[in-house]
Design a protein around this motif. Structure first.
Motif, PDB file in Angstrom:
ATOM      1  N   GLU A 264      -4.582  13.493  -0.648  1.00 63.16           N
ATOM      2  CA  GLU A 264      -3.798  12.402  -0.679  1.00 63.16           C
ATOM      3  C   GLU A 264      -4.645  11.066  -1.048  1.00 63.16           C
TER       4      GLU A 264
ATOM      5  N   TRP B 236      -4.565   7.030  -1.501  1.00 63.04           N
ATOM      6  CA  TRP B 236      -4.005   5.693  -1.090  1.00 63.04           C
ATOM      7  C   TRP B 236      -4.281   4.709  -2.050  1.00 63.04           C
TER       8      TRP B 236
ATOM      9  N   THR C 164      -8.736   4.727  -1.034  1.00 61.70           N
ATOM     10  CA  THR C 164      -8.482   6.120  -0.167  1.00 61.70           C
ATOM     11  C   THR C 164      -9.849   6.198   0.714  1.00 61.70           C
TER      12      THR C 164
ATOM     13  N   GLU D 163       0.701  -1.255  -0.056  1.00 62.07           N
ATOM     14  CA  GLU D 163      -0.052  -0.004   0.019  1.00 62.07           C
ATOM     15  C   GLU D 163       0.919   1.234   0.057  1.00 62.07           C
ATOM     16  N   TYR D 164       0.446   2.113  -0.642  1.00 66.78           N
ATOM     17  CA  TYR D 164       1.383   3.371  -0.884  1.00 66.78           C
ATOM     18  C   TYR D 164       0.212   4.715  -1.081  1.00 66.78           C
ATOM     19  N   PRO D 165       0.802   5.809  -0.771  1.00 69.95           N
ATOM     20  CA  PRO D 165       0.109   7.018  -0.676  1.00 69.95           C
ATOM     21  C   PRO D 165       0.400   7.858  -2.014  1.00 69.95           C
TER      22      PRO D 165
ATOM     23  N   HIS E 203      -3.781   0.383  -3.084  1.00 71.87           N
ATOM     24  CA  HIS E 203      -3.411  -0.929  -2.613  1.00 71.87           C
ATOM     25  C   HIS E 203      -3.050  -1.837  -4.077  1.00 71.87           C
TER      26      HIS E 203
ATOM     27  N   GLU F   5      -7.484   1.639  -5.910  1.00 69.92           N
ATOM     28  CA  GLU F   5      -7.504   2.948  -4.993  1.00 69.92           C
ATOM     29  C   GLU F   5      -8.475   2.504  -3.655  1.00 69.92           C
TER      30      GLU F   5
ATOM     31  N   LYS G 194      -9.241   3.608   3.441  1.00 69.98           N
ATOM     32  CA  LYS G 194      -8.200   4.103   4.350  1.00 69.98           C
ATOM     33  C   LYS G 194      -9.039   5.230   5.412  1.00 69.98           C
TER      34      LYS G 194
END
Length: 783
Positions: free
Chosen positions: A324, A326, A350, A315-317, A328, A348, A353
């Protein structure tokens, strides 16, 4: 028409092919005969010119008749078949015309050649060529013309057909026999040929069917593959994820539309991430904000391709300005058309998250809440989660409380009780159940609380979530409010009760004065009698006269009759005062937490005594008591307050209906009935009734329809609480506007210390009482 028998039994498609083949043969043969007959006409004319072009009469010559016959008669015989072969090829009339014309021209040609034997071969050749039609019908006119011609000319003009002047009787038969022999042979061969043609037609149809079926299957399979490919691509395009399929070398085999949009949105090089590009190289060259994640992804892809890893998850932003987002990413090995491929999926997350962060915040709020929250297993009933409020209010640390169950904080509760309580909840009939009960702290003290239970799922396990609120302060206020309402009732009834006490007390006072006067007279009379008895010198006649005078003077006979009645009146009046005072004492007493065996009928009678001043001038009261109903375990003071409230309300409703100047009296009826394990009490009046719209609110606190100063709106609310919460009963109203109202009370006949409360999702909530809890108005054995 002699059609081959097999064609009659062929399948429709095979017969159509067979007929088509014959039709093509007929047309082709027609064209051939058109050419042959044209050539043979020219040949016949040439023969006429060369064999006998001239005829002589002495020295005079002229064109021989044969020449004209070859030209004109031959032309006439040839013209019609040729015309039909051109205009109507393949028709039966054309075949018959050709057969007739061909054999007639054979006869002409034999004549032109002077009956030479060589000319007769034209007949056999013509018959052989006619067999090309594969139709036996054409032989009928041909054979008939040939045989007839041989017999007619053989006997009448033998030179023209046999080249002989003398008639030979057997010669026509010989030629006819050869013609028939050839015809029969040709018919047989035609039959064999038709048989083979039919077989060929069958094979052709079968082959065509197989070919069509094969082509259909190929087309169908091709279509299915195309559809599958398009369908899969559409599915991949419709999936809410960015999908890229790679081969073992990192070459891109497929990307969906969201992947393209994803690359474009993130300012990526679309050419390096399209089909045919090397994705690993693109990741290695990425020096942007996501360069570290790209390089880690490239390492993972190479390890998966080499079989060192089965999958990879990360996972990364991703920042877009101040926003922002996020993502996966998941990488898996897949089999694609017998090729080992790698599926790279970006999703995505986001919202997930943010939801996760929000859930964590909400969980912290729940854990830190001062209210108690318990989560226990639906099957085992052990606590699986508790919050800080529960630990603080009960006095246990979290580890200790998680090793406990609802039965530890509610010792009177059994597992069967809890299952019965949650029966409708577990069956899905209700979403929540609400009730009030008492919990026991670690120091052994109990406190009132209100519970809300509902089902949920925690980590794939079905659980029961209980939100618990400490209501000890509210219970104390309710108790004080109930006592205040009692005192309010006492104050409202004070003037009437004073009047009710004053009247019998006046009776007592008057009778006591009468008894005092009577006592003085009787004492004076007794003194005179004693004095008279002490004077023994008096004669009986004089004593008797004196006694008669004293009896009349002190009215002994009157006192003898009136004194017992005065005593009785004083006693009755005193008893009435005592009953009023006793009823007032019971009503105004703070009450007890323990139920006691009480005569309901006596309680109703005492309530009617206390409220007599409110109803005696506006209504009569009637009692319809069930003789089988004796004592019931209730809270006497609370039940007495309920009866007083309802009788006062009934009297006020009747007074409002009849008005202050009316001499008409209304009617209040109190009836009791024993119904199995329940006691039913109905208090009915003939007052104004309650409008339909207000009936749902009459049990709400502080709701009243009376004028300001005549009520606080607490009477019915407290009465409902006493019946429902303190006695686990029900209180309902039936009313017709302008006709009257009936309040129906139902309370259990036997104590319910171990009973389970009925379930509801609205106020007021049911409560199970337990008279053994000291210091609390009521308690419950239910969790």
């Amino acid at each position: 028409m002699f059609l081959h028998q097999r064609s009659k039994h062929m399948p429709v498609t095979a017969k159509a092919v067979f007929d088509g083949m014959l039709q093509d043969t007929h047309k082709t043969t027609d064209r051939i005969f058109a050419f042959i007959m044209s050539v043979q006409w020219i040949f016949g004319v040439l023969c006429a010119f060369f064999v006998s072009p001239l005829s002589w009469d002495g020295e005079i010559s002229r064109t021989h008749l044969h020449v004209w016959a070859a030209i004109f008669l031959g032309g006439a015989i040839t013209a019609l078949p040729i015309a039909l072969a051109i205009k109507l090829p393949g028709h039966l009339i054309t075949r018959l015309s050709v057969a007739t014309g061909q054999l007639m021209y054979s006869a002409l040609l034999i004549h032109l050649m002077g009956g030479r034997i060589e000319a007769h071969f034209h007949i056999f050749v013509s018959l052989a060529i006619l067999s090309a039609y594969r139709d036996r019908v054409v032989f009928l006119p041909a054979v008939a013309i040939t045989v007839l011609d041989h017999f007619v000319r053989g006997y009448l003009w033998p030179q023209s057909v046999f080249g002989e002047f003398a008639v030979v009787s057997w010669r026509p038969f010989e030629h006819a026999a050869w013609v028939l022999f050839e015809t029969v042979s040709l018919c047989y061969l035609i039959g064999q040929n038709l048989e083979q043609s039919a077989i060929v037609a069958d094979l052709h149809v079968a082959l065509k069917a197989d070919r069509d079926d094969l082509e259909s299957k190929v087309l169908e399979r091709t279509f299915e593959l195309d559809e599958t490919r398009v369908f899969q691509e559409r599915i991949l395009d419709s999936i809410d994820a960015e999908i890229c399929i790679l081969d073992q070398d990192g070459m891109i085999l497929f990307v969906n539309e969201r992947w393209r949009n994803f690359v474009a949105t993130n300012a990526g090089d679309q050419r390096s991430t399209e089909t045919g590009a090397n994705y690993l190289d693109a990741c290695d060259r990425d020096d942007g904000p996501l360069g570290k994640q790209s390089k880690n992804l490239a390492v993972a892809l190479r390890q998966i391709a080499a079989g060192q890893l089965d999958s990879f998850v990360d996972e990364y932003p991703c920042h877009h300005g101040e926003t922002e987002r996020w993502f996966h990413v998941r990488v898996n090995r897949i089999a694609l058309r017998e090729i080992n491929a790698i599926a790279l999926v970006h999703v995505e997350v986001t919202e997930a998250k943010l939801a996760q962060q929000r859930a964590a915040s909400l969980a912290k709020l729940v854990l830190d809440s001062p209210d108690e929250v318990y989560i226990f297993s639906k099957e085992r009933f052990n606590f699986v989660e508790v919050n800080h409020g529960a630990c603080k209010n009960l006095g246990y640390d979290r580890e200790t409380l998680l090793s406990m169950s609802p039965f530890d904080i509610k010792p009177q509760l059994s597992e069967s009780d809890l299952r019965e309580l949650m029966e409708d909840l577990l069956a899905g009939k209700v979403e929540t159940i609400n009730f009030e009960t008492a919990h026991r702290r670690s120091d052994g003290t109990d406190y009132w609380c209100r519970l809300n239970l509902h089902l949920s799922v925690l980590e794939s396990e079905e659980v029961v979530v209980a939100f618990v609120t400490d209501i000890s302060d509210r219970k104390r206020l309710e108790s004080q409010l109930s006592q205040a309402q009692k005192l309010e009732s006492v104050g409202q009834l004070a003037a009437g009760v004073a009047h009710e006490i004053n009247t019998p007390m006046q009776c007592v006072f008057g009778n006591v004065e009468f008894l005092q006067t009577s006592f003085e007279r009787l004492l004076a009379l007794s003194d005179h009698v004693v004095t008279l008895l002490e004077k023994s010198e008096l004669q009986w006649s004089e004593e008797r006269k004196t006694l008669s005078e004293l009896r009349e003077k002190y009215k002994y006979d009157y006192l003898r009759i009136q004194t017992p009645e005065a005593i009785k009146e004083a006693t009755d009046a005193s008893s009435r005062v005592i009953s009023i005072i006793r009823a007032m004492k019971i009503m105004s007493h703070p009450g007890s937490t323990r139920k006691s065996s009480t005569d309901i009928h006596e309680m109703i009678d005492q309530a009617s005594i206390i409220t007599r001043s409110r109803w005696k001038n506006v209504a009569t009261i009637e009692f319809d008591f069930d003789a089988d109903l004796h004592t019931v375990d209730v809270l006497p003071a609370e039940i007495s307050q309920v009866f007083i409230n309802l009788i006062v309300n009934a009297a006020d409703a009747i007074a409002e209906k009849i008005g202050p100047e009316s001499s008409e009296l209304g009617k209040i009826t109190v009836a009791t009935r024993l119904e199995s394990d329940w006691i039913r009490i109905a208090i009915r009046d003939s007052g104004t009734g309650i409008p339909k719209l207000l009936q749902e609110r009459i049990f709400d606190p502080f709701f009243t329809t009376k004028e300001v100063g005549k009520g606080t709106g607490q009477g019915l609310s407290i009465s409902h609480n006493v019946i429902v919460n303190c006695h686990s009963g029900t209180m309902d109203v039936e009313s017709v506007d302008g006709v009257g109202t009936t309040f129906i009370i139902r309370i259990p006949r036997f104590p319910l210390e171990d009973a389970i409360p009925s379930q509801t999702n609205h106020n007021p909530v049911p409560l199970i009482t337990n008279p053994d809890l000291s210091g609390l108005p009521t308690t419950s054995t239910s969790y």
